[in-house]
Design a protein around this motif. Structure first.
Motif, PDB file in Angstrom:
ATOM      1  N   LEU A 139     -18.437  -6.903  -2.242  1.00 39.39           N
ATOM      2  CA  LEU A 139     -18.148  -7.140  -3.652  1.00 39.39           C
ATOM      3  C   LEU A 139     -18.291  -5.855  -4.456  1.00 39.39           C
ATOM      4  O   LEU A 139     -19.182  -5.041  -4.197  1.00 39.39           O
ATOM      5  CB  LEU A 139     -19.103  -8.192  -4.218  1.00 39.39           C
ATOM      6  CG  LEU A 139     -19.055  -9.575  -3.566  1.00 39.39           C
ATOM      7  CD1 LEU A 139     -20.122 -10.479  -4.174  1.00 39.39           C
ATOM      8  CD2 LEU A 139     -17.683 -10.192  -3.702  1.00 39.39           C
ATOM      9  N   THR A 140     -17.408  -5.695  -5.446  1.00 40.50           N
ATOM     10  CA  THR A 140     -17.476  -4.537  -6.326  1.00 40.50           C
ATOM     11  C   THR A 140     -17.116  -4.979  -7.740  1.00 40.50           C
ATOM     12  O   THR A 140     -16.847  -6.162  -7.978  1.00 40.50           O
ATOM     13  CB  THR A 140     -16.542  -3.417  -5.826  1.00 40.50           C
ATOM     14  OG1 THR A 140     -16.721  -2.257  -6.621  1.00 40.50           O
ATOM     15  CG2 THR A 140     -15.087  -3.865  -5.871  1.00 40.50           C
ATOM     16  N   MET A 156       0.853  -1.180   0.000  1.00 42.09           N
ATOM     17  CA  MET A 156       0.000   0.000   0.000  1.00 42.09           C
ATOM     18  C   MET A 156       0.895   1.238   0.000  1.00 42.09           C
ATOM     19  O   MET A 156       1.750   1.396   0.853  1.00 42.09           O
ATOM     20  CB  MET A 156      -0.900  -0.004   1.236  1.00 42.09           C
ATOM     21  CG  MET A 156      -1.907   1.135   1.259  1.00 42.09           C
ATOM     22  SD  MET A 156      -2.748   1.269   2.867  1.00 42.09           S
ATOM     23  CE  MET A 156      -3.371  -0.389   3.086  1.00 42.09           C
ATOM     24  N   SER A 157       0.714   2.134  -0.943  1.00 43.80           N
ATOM     25  CA  SER A 157       1.561   3.319  -1.005  1.00 43.80           C
ATOM     26  C   SER A 157       1.202   4.279   0.108  1.00 43.80           C
ATOM     27  O   SER A 157       0.078   4.290   0.613  1.00 43.80           O
ATOM     28  CB  SER A 157       1.379   4.014  -2.363  1.00 43.80           C
ATOM     29  OG  SER A 157       0.096   4.586  -2.452  1.00 43.80           O
ATOM     30  N   SER A 158       2.206   5.109   0.509  1.00 38.76           N
ATOM     31  CA  SER A 158       1.948   6.078   1.577  1.00 38.76           C
ATOM     32  C   SER A 158       0.898   7.087   1.155  1.00 38.76           C
ATOM     33  O   SER A 158       0.093   7.543   1.971  1.00 38.76           O
ATOM     34  CB  SER A 158       3.252   6.788   1.942  1.00 38.76           C
ATOM     35  OG  SER A 158       3.791   7.466   0.815  1.00 38.76           O
ATOM     36  N   LEU A 159       0.886   7.414  -0.168  1.00 41.91           N
ATOM     37  CA  LEU A 159      -0.100   8.373  -0.660  1.00 41.91           C
ATOM     38  C   LEU A 159      -1.509   7.813  -0.523  1.00 41.91           C
ATOM     39  O   LEU A 159      -2.424   8.494  -0.047  1.00 41.91           O
ATOM     40  CB  LEU A 159       0.186   8.695  -2.138  1.00 41.91           C
ATOM     41  CG  LEU A 159      -0.751   9.727  -2.794  1.00 41.91           C
ATOM     42  CD1 LEU A 159      -0.659  11.058  -2.068  1.00 41.91           C
ATOM     43  CD2 LEU A 159      -0.406   9.903  -4.269  1.00 41.91           C
ATOM     44  N   THR A 160      -1.682   6.533  -0.911  1.00 48.71           N
ATOM     45  CA  THR A 160      -2.996   5.901  -0.794  1.00 48.71           C
ATOM     46  C   THR A 160      -3.413   5.773   0.658  1.00 48.71           C
ATOM     47  O   THR A 160      -4.562   5.995   1.023  1.00 48.71           O
ATOM     48  CB  THR A 160      -2.957   4.509  -1.450  1.00 48.71           C
ATOM     49  OG1 THR A 160      -2.530   4.637  -2.805  1.00 48.71           O
ATOM     50  CG2 THR A 160      -4.330   3.867  -1.424  1.00 48.71           C
ATOM     51  N   THR A 161      -2.460   5.410   1.509  1.00 52.08           N
ATOM     52  CA  THR A 161      -2.751   5.253   2.925  1.00 52.08           C
ATOM     53  C   THR A 161      -3.210   6.566   3.542  1.00 52.08           C
ATOM     54  O   THR A 161      -4.180   6.611   4.303  1.00 52.08           O
ATOM     55  CB  THR A 161      -1.504   4.745   3.671  1.00 52.08           C
ATOM     56  OG1 THR A 161      -1.120   3.496   3.106  1.00 52.08           O
ATOM     57  CG2 THR A 161      -1.806   4.555   5.143  1.00 52.08           C
ATOM     58  N   LYS A 183      -9.528  -2.209  -9.035  1.00 55.20           N
ATOM     59  CA  LYS A 183      -9.136  -0.953  -8.410  1.00 55.20           C
ATOM     60  C   LYS A 183     -10.067  -0.593  -7.261  1.00 55.20           C
ATOM     61  O   LYS A 183      -9.624  -0.210  -6.172  1.00 55.20           O
ATOM     62  CB  LYS A 183      -9.130   0.172  -9.450  1.00 55.20           C
ATOM     63  CG  LYS A 183      -8.713   1.524  -8.885  1.00 55.20           C
ATOM     64  CD  LYS A 183      -8.736   2.595  -9.959  1.00 55.20           C
ATOM     65  CE  LYS A 183      -8.362   3.963  -9.370  1.00 55.20           C
ATOM     66  NZ  LYS A 183      -8.406   5.035 -10.409  1.00 55.20           N
ATOM     67  N   ALA A 184     -11.365  -0.730  -7.497  1.00 51.75           N
ATOM     68  CA  ALA A 184     -12.348  -0.414  -6.457  1.00 51.75           C
ATOM     69  C   ALA A 184     -12.228  -1.377  -5.284  1.00 51.75           C
ATOM     70  O   ALA A 184     -12.363  -0.979  -4.124  1.00 51.75           O
ATOM     71  CB  ALA A 184     -13.757  -0.453  -7.045  1.00 51.75           C
ATOM     72  N   ALA A 185     -11.969  -2.649  -5.583  1.00 51.43           N
ATOM     73  CA  ALA A 185     -11.823  -3.632  -4.511  1.00 51.43           C
ATOM     74  C   ALA A 185     -10.607  -3.328  -3.645  1.00 51.43           C
ATOM     75  O   ALA A 185     -10.659  -3.405  -2.415  1.00 51.43           O
ATOM     76  CB  ALA A 185     -11.706  -5.039  -5.099  1.00 51.43           C
ATOM     77  N   ALA A 186      -9.485  -2.955  -4.299  1.00 50.77           N
ATOM     78  CA  ALA A 186      -8.270  -2.633  -3.548  1.00 50.77           C
ATOM     79  C   ALA A 186      -8.478  -1.385  -2.688  1.00 50.77           C
ATOM     80  O   ALA A 186      -8.045  -1.326  -1.530  1.00 50.77           O
ATOM     81  CB  ALA A 186      -7.112  -2.408  -4.520  1.00 50.77           C
ATOM     82  N   GLU A 187      -9.178  -0.401  -3.246  1.00 51.42           N
ATOM     83  CA  GLU A 187      -9.453   0.828  -2.499  1.00 51.42           C
ATOM     84  C   GLU A 187     -10.333   0.541  -1.288  1.00 51.42           C
ATOM     85  O   GLU A 187     -10.089   1.037  -0.181  1.00 51.42           O
ATOM     86  CB  GLU A 187     -10.135   1.844  -3.414  1.00 51.42           C
ATOM     87  CG  GLU A 187     -10.483   3.165  -2.734  1.00 51.42           C
ATOM     88  CD  GLU A 187     -11.228   4.112  -3.641  1.00 51.42           C
ATOM     89  OE1 GLU A 187     -11.614   5.196  -3.155  1.00 51.42           O
ATOM     90  OE2 GLU A 187     -11.436   3.787  -4.827  1.00 51.42           O
ATOM     91  N   MET A 188     -11.355  -0.289  -1.490  1.00 50.74           N
ATOM     92  CA  MET A 188     -12.239  -0.645  -0.390  1.00 50.74           C
ATOM     93  C   MET A 188     -11.475  -1.394   0.700  1.00 50.74           C
ATOM     94  O   MET A 188     -11.638  -1.126   1.895  1.00 50.74           O
ATOM     95  CB  MET A 188     -13.392  -1.506  -0.911  1.00 50.74           C
ATOM     96  CG  MET A 188     -14.329  -2.009   0.167  1.00 50.74           C
ATOM     97  SD  MET A 188     -15.366  -0.694   0.851  1.00 50.74           S
ATOM     98  CE  MET A 188     -16.472  -0.434  -0.534  1.00 50.74           C
TER      99      MET A 188
END
Length: 226
Positions: A67-68, A1-6, A72-77
């Protein structure tokens, strides 16, 4: 997980909620439908609802499935949920519909005759599979002798649509057969075409599964059947 995403996920966890969002997150028993446009916080509401179910003791993480539609949406969730639930409780299952279906069929598909480890064909591989076996399908109007693969893409689209609904071949055959005696010749003609497509759909499924393949539509339709 990138620091920006976190950091983005952490900031999202602190966003103030409006009354409707709060009501959705704290909803009690029974189904709940959230309808909202893009960028209005649906993902936030779902992630926080999952965290609420865990922290309030209403459900264990292992009892929750989210479920999505895309990876990308699954990883974000998953990232948002991991940050919101207490440490050690991050085993909520988050996946795409198709990935979950593939997982279910891999473990239990044999109960409906699907061999474990069946390969999943993408759109290109599906078209090639059909092209190589077009002569084996019970087709007349949709496989002219002068150009047998003329309707290849239309056939694939029909099969995919049938699985998205999902419709079984026998249901489509029965529906078409019921219109074969209609007094309107145009209705009878369309019924004959529909019957041909329904029979081809059934034959395609049998060839596909016997060869050890699934298509993307199967990942949902067969999971639903199972």
């Amino acid at each position: 997980m990138s620091s920006l995403t976190t950091e983005a996920a952490r900031a999202d966890a602190q966003v103030a909620l409006d009354p409707e969002q709060s009501a959705a997150i704290q909803h009690g028993d029974g189904p709940l439908l959230v309808v909202a446009g893009a960028g209005t916080g649906k993902t936030t509401v779902i992630a926080r609802r999952i965290a609420h179910l865990v922290t309030s003791g209403r459900a264990r993480p292992s009892e929750i499935l989210a479920l999505t539609f895309n990876d990308k949406a699954a990883a974000e969730m998953q990232e948002r949920v991991d940050l919101m639930v207490p440490y050690g409780y991050a085993d909520v299952r988050v996946a795409t519909f198709h990935a979950f279906g593939e997982e279910v069929l891999s473990g239990h598909g044999l109960e409906i005759g699907i061999a474990p480890g069946s390969a999943v064909l993408d759109a290109t591989a599906q078209a090639l599979f059909l092209a190589e076996r077009i002569a084996q399908l019970p087709l007349d109007r949709y496989a002219p002798l002068s150009d047998p693969t003329r309707y290849l893409h239309q056939l694939a689209a029909y099969f995919n649509r049938a699985k998205d609904e999902p419709w079984k071949p026998e249901e489509l055959e029965e529906r078409a057969a019921s219109r074969l005696d209609d007094p309107d010749s145009a209705v009878r003609d369309q019924a004959e075409r529909d019957l041909e497509l329904a029979r081809a759909y059934g034959a395609y499924n049998q060839m596909l599964w016997q060869a050890g393949f699934l298509d993307f539509g199967d990942l949902l339709a067969l999971t639903h059947r199972l």
